[in-house]
Design a protein around this motif. Structure first.
Motif, PDB file in Angstrom:
ATOM      1  N   MET A 159       2.069 -96.880 -28.973  1.00 28.42           N
ATOM      2  CA  MET A 159       2.024 -95.850 -30.002  1.00 28.42           C
ATOM      3  C   MET A 159       0.837 -94.913 -29.760  1.00 28.42           C
ATOM      4  SD  MET A 159       2.633 -96.915 -33.926  1.00 28.42           S
ATOM      5  CE  MET A 159       4.168 -97.725 -34.224  1.00 28.42           C
ATOM      6  N   SER A 160       1.051 -93.658 -29.994  1.00 30.47           N
ATOM      7  CA  SER A 160      -0.037 -92.709 -29.780  1.00 30.47           C
ATOM      8  C   SER A 160      -0.895 -92.593 -31.042  1.00 30.47           C
ATOM      9  CB  SER A 160       0.532 -91.334 -29.416  1.00 30.47           C
ATOM     10  OG  SER A 160       1.266 -90.831 -30.508  1.00 30.47           O
ATOM     11  N   LYS A 161      -2.152 -92.233 -30.784  1.00 27.23           N
ATOM     12  CA  LYS A 161      -3.081 -92.040 -31.904  1.00 27.23           C
ATOM     13  C   LYS A 161      -3.318 -90.551 -32.088  1.00 27.23           C
ATOM     14  CE  LYS A 161      -5.799 -96.207 -32.048  1.00 27.23           C
ATOM     15  NZ  LYS A 161      -7.123 -96.787 -32.087  1.00 27.23           N
ATOM     16  N   ASN A 162      -3.199 -90.116 -33.318  1.00 28.88           N
ATOM     17  CA  ASN A 162      -3.518 -88.729 -33.646  1.00 28.88           C
ATOM     18  C   ASN A 162      -4.792 -88.735 -34.464  1.00 28.88           C
ATOM     19  OD1 ASN A 162      -1.067 -87.663 -32.550  1.00 28.88           O
ATOM     20  ND2 ASN A 162       0.010 -88.359 -34.382  1.00 28.88           N
ATOM     21  N   ILE A 163      -5.796 -88.025 -34.000  1.00 27.85           N
ATOM     22  CA  ILE A 163      -7.055 -87.932 -34.744  1.00 27.85           C
ATOM     23  C   ILE A 163      -6.809 -87.050 -35.964  1.00 27.85           C
ATOM     24  CG2 ILE A 163      -9.473 -87.173 -34.678  1.00 27.85           C
ATOM     25  CD1 ILE A 163      -8.893 -89.626 -32.919  1.00 27.85           C
ATOM     26  N   ILE A 164      -7.062 -87.628 -37.147  1.00 27.57           N
ATOM     27  CA  ILE A 164      -6.865 -86.845 -38.371  1.00 27.57           C
ATOM     28  C   ILE A 164      -8.202 -86.368 -38.948  1.00 27.57           C
ATOM     29  CG2 ILE A 164      -4.621 -87.762 -39.007  1.00 27.57           C
ATOM     30  CD1 ILE A 164      -6.037 -89.763 -40.850  1.00 27.57           C
ATOM     31  N   LEU A 165      -9.292 -87.062 -38.592  1.00 22.94           N
ATOM     32  CA  LEU A 165     -10.637 -86.628 -38.970  1.00 22.94           C
ATOM     33  C   LEU A 165     -11.573 -86.885 -37.790  1.00 22.94           C
ATOM     34  CD1 LEU A 165     -11.003 -88.084 -42.596  1.00 22.94           C
ATOM     35  CD2 LEU A 165     -10.854 -85.668 -41.983  1.00 22.94           C
ATOM     36  N   THR A 166     -12.261 -85.851 -37.362  1.00 20.53           N
ATOM     37  CA  THR A 166     -13.248 -86.003 -36.296  1.00 20.53           C
ATOM     38  C   THR A 166     -14.586 -86.450 -36.882  1.00 20.53           C
ATOM     39  OG1 THR A 166     -14.042 -83.730 -36.503  1.00 20.53           O
ATOM     40  CG2 THR A 166     -12.170 -84.105 -34.990  1.00 20.53           C
ATOM     41  N   ASN A 167     -15.519 -86.794 -36.030  1.00 20.48           N
ATOM     42  CA  ASN A 167     -16.845 -87.192 -36.493  1.00 20.48           C
ATOM     43  C   ASN A 167     -17.466 -86.083 -37.343  1.00 20.48           C
ATOM     44  OD1 ASN A 167     -19.166 -89.119 -36.331  1.00 20.48           O
ATOM     45  ND2 ASN A 167     -20.144 -87.302 -35.476  1.00 20.48           N
ATOM     46  N   GLN A 168     -17.366 -84.849 -36.887  1.00 17.98           N
ATOM     47  CA  GLN A 168     -17.949 -83.719 -37.624  1.00 17.98           C
ATOM     48  C   GLN A 168     -17.286 -83.558 -38.996  1.00 17.98           C
ATOM     49  OE1 GLN A 168     -17.671 -79.977 -35.571  1.00 17.98           O
ATOM     50  NE2 GLN A 168     -19.009 -78.923 -37.016  1.00 17.98           N
ATOM     51  N   GLN A 169     -15.973 -83.716 -39.057  1.00 18.34           N
ATOM     52  CA  GLN A 169     -15.265 -83.602 -40.333  1.00 18.34           C
ATOM     53  C   GLN A 169     -15.656 -84.736 -41.285  1.00 18.34           C
ATOM     54  OE1 GLN A 169     -11.393 -83.496 -38.443  1.00 18.34           O
ATOM     55  NE2 GLN A 169     -11.035 -81.401 -39.183  1.00 18.34           N
ATOM     56  N   ILE A 170     -15.838 -85.944 -40.751  1.00 16.61           N
ATOM     57  CA  ILE A 170     -16.250 -87.071 -41.590  1.00 16.61           C
ATOM     58  C   ILE A 170     -17.665 -86.846 -42.112  1.00 16.61           C
ATOM     59  CG2 ILE A 170     -16.844 -89.540 -41.581  1.00 16.61           C
ATOM     60  CD1 ILE A 170     -14.366 -89.971 -39.784  1.00 16.61           C
ATOM     61  N   GLU A 171     -18.564 -86.365 -41.263  1.00 12.73           N
ATOM     62  CA  GLU A 171     -19.938 -86.084 -41.704  1.00 12.73           C
ATOM     63  C   GLU A 171     -19.938 -85.028 -42.807  1.00 12.73           C
ATOM     64  OE1 GLU A 171     -22.728 -87.767 -40.785  1.00 12.73           O
ATOM     65  OE2 GLU A 171     -21.344 -89.056 -39.680  1.00 12.73           O
ATOM     66  N   HIS A 172     -19.129 -83.997 -42.657  1.00 13.63           N
ATOM     67  CA  HIS A 172     -19.030 -82.944 -43.674  1.00 13.63           C
ATOM     68  C   HIS A 172     -18.468 -83.527 -44.982  1.00 13.63           C
ATOM     69  CE1 HIS A 172     -18.382 -78.986 -45.435  1.00 13.63           C
ATOM     70  NE2 HIS A 172     -17.161 -79.390 -45.747  1.00 13.63           N
ATOM     71  N   THR A 173     -17.458 -84.371 -44.863  1.00 16.20           N
ATOM     72  CA  THR A 173     -16.839 -85.008 -46.035  1.00 16.20           C
ATOM     73  C   THR A 173     -17.845 -85.891 -46.769  1.00 16.20           C
ATOM     74  OG1 THR A 173     -14.656 -84.940 -45.010  1.00 16.20           O
ATOM     75  CG2 THR A 173     -14.988 -86.571 -46.762  1.00 16.20           C
ATOM     76  N   ILE A 174     -18.637 -86.637 -46.019  1.00 12.20           N
ATOM     77  CA  ILE A 174     -19.660 -87.505 -46.625  1.00 12.20           C
ATOM     78  C   ILE A 174     -20.640 -86.665 -47.443  1.00 12.20           C
ATOM     79  CG2 ILE A 174     -21.662 -88.964 -46.074  1.00 12.20           C
ATOM     80  CD1 ILE A 174     -19.892 -90.076 -43.727  1.00 12.20           C
ATOM     81  N   LYS A 175     -21.079 -85.549 -46.891  1.00 13.14           N
ATOM     82  CA  LYS A 175     -22.006 -84.671 -47.617  1.00 13.14           C
ATOM     83  C   LYS A 175     -21.360 -84.106 -48.874  1.00 13.14           C
ATOM     84  CE  LYS A 175     -24.882 -83.344 -43.768  1.00 13.14           C
ATOM     85  NZ  LYS A 175     -24.790 -82.611 -42.535  1.00 13.14           N
TER      86      LYS A 175
END
Length: 166
Positions: A1-17
């Motif tokens: 099965m293929s993996k699709n990135i739905i949140l990158t590290n940068q997006q997760i860091e922004h979301t955390i903030k």
């Protein structure tokens, strides 16, 4: 099965903030807030939120690890803080993925045994497959997925993180 990135590290860091600021706005009147993360990824996510909160607000932040058996959530739930340590305080329950809502609702139920000033929930990914009437007050992303798909959140030790759908 293929993996699709739905949140990158940068997006997760922004979301955390963003979530940290939402928590600060919600609990601005409080002297102390307990950030309670559900064991494993939920706790790691909670730690990251707590780190940002301590830099943006004067509120005292206490971290609490919530041990829930995700395969059998009816088993006794334990926390790294005693009930007296979070009683009469604001509390935020954190998990990485909200799928069926089972883990989150059992976590909420555990904390309802003590008086809290205010109680909110946080998830990074809300999959919208709920079996229980529970919602996340703050969420990173809402994602409509099939029941056959799997969302995996990875918090690596080097600080990188991502969420994928497979």
């Amino acid at each position: 099965m293929s993996k699709n990135i739905i949140l990158t590290n940068q997006q997760i860091e922004h979301t955390i903030k963003r979530i940290a600021y939402q928590i600060y706005e919600t609990f601005v009147e409080e002297d102390e807030v307990v950030i309670a993360g559900i064991t494993s990824n939920g706790y790691t996510f909670a730690e990251k939120i707590a780190q940002v909160l301590t830099t943006i607000s004067p509120i005292k932040i206490s971290l609490c690890e919530v041990h829930i058996n995700k395969h059998n959530p009816e088993q006794p739930i334990t926390t790294s803080l005693t009930k007296e340590q979070y009683s009469n305080k604001g509390l935020v329950l954190v998990d990485d993925v909200l799928s069926s809502g089972t883990t989150l609702i059992y976590g909420v139920r555990h904390f309802l045994d003590v008086p809290l000033k205010k109680f909110k929930t946080v998830v990074l990914v809300d999959r919208n497959h709920k079996k229980f009437p529970i919602k996340a007050d703050f969420k990173g992303i809402s994602l409509s997925t099939s029941l056959l798909e799997h969302v995996d959140v990875v918090f690596e030790s080097n600080g990188d993180s991502y969420a994928s759908l497979s």
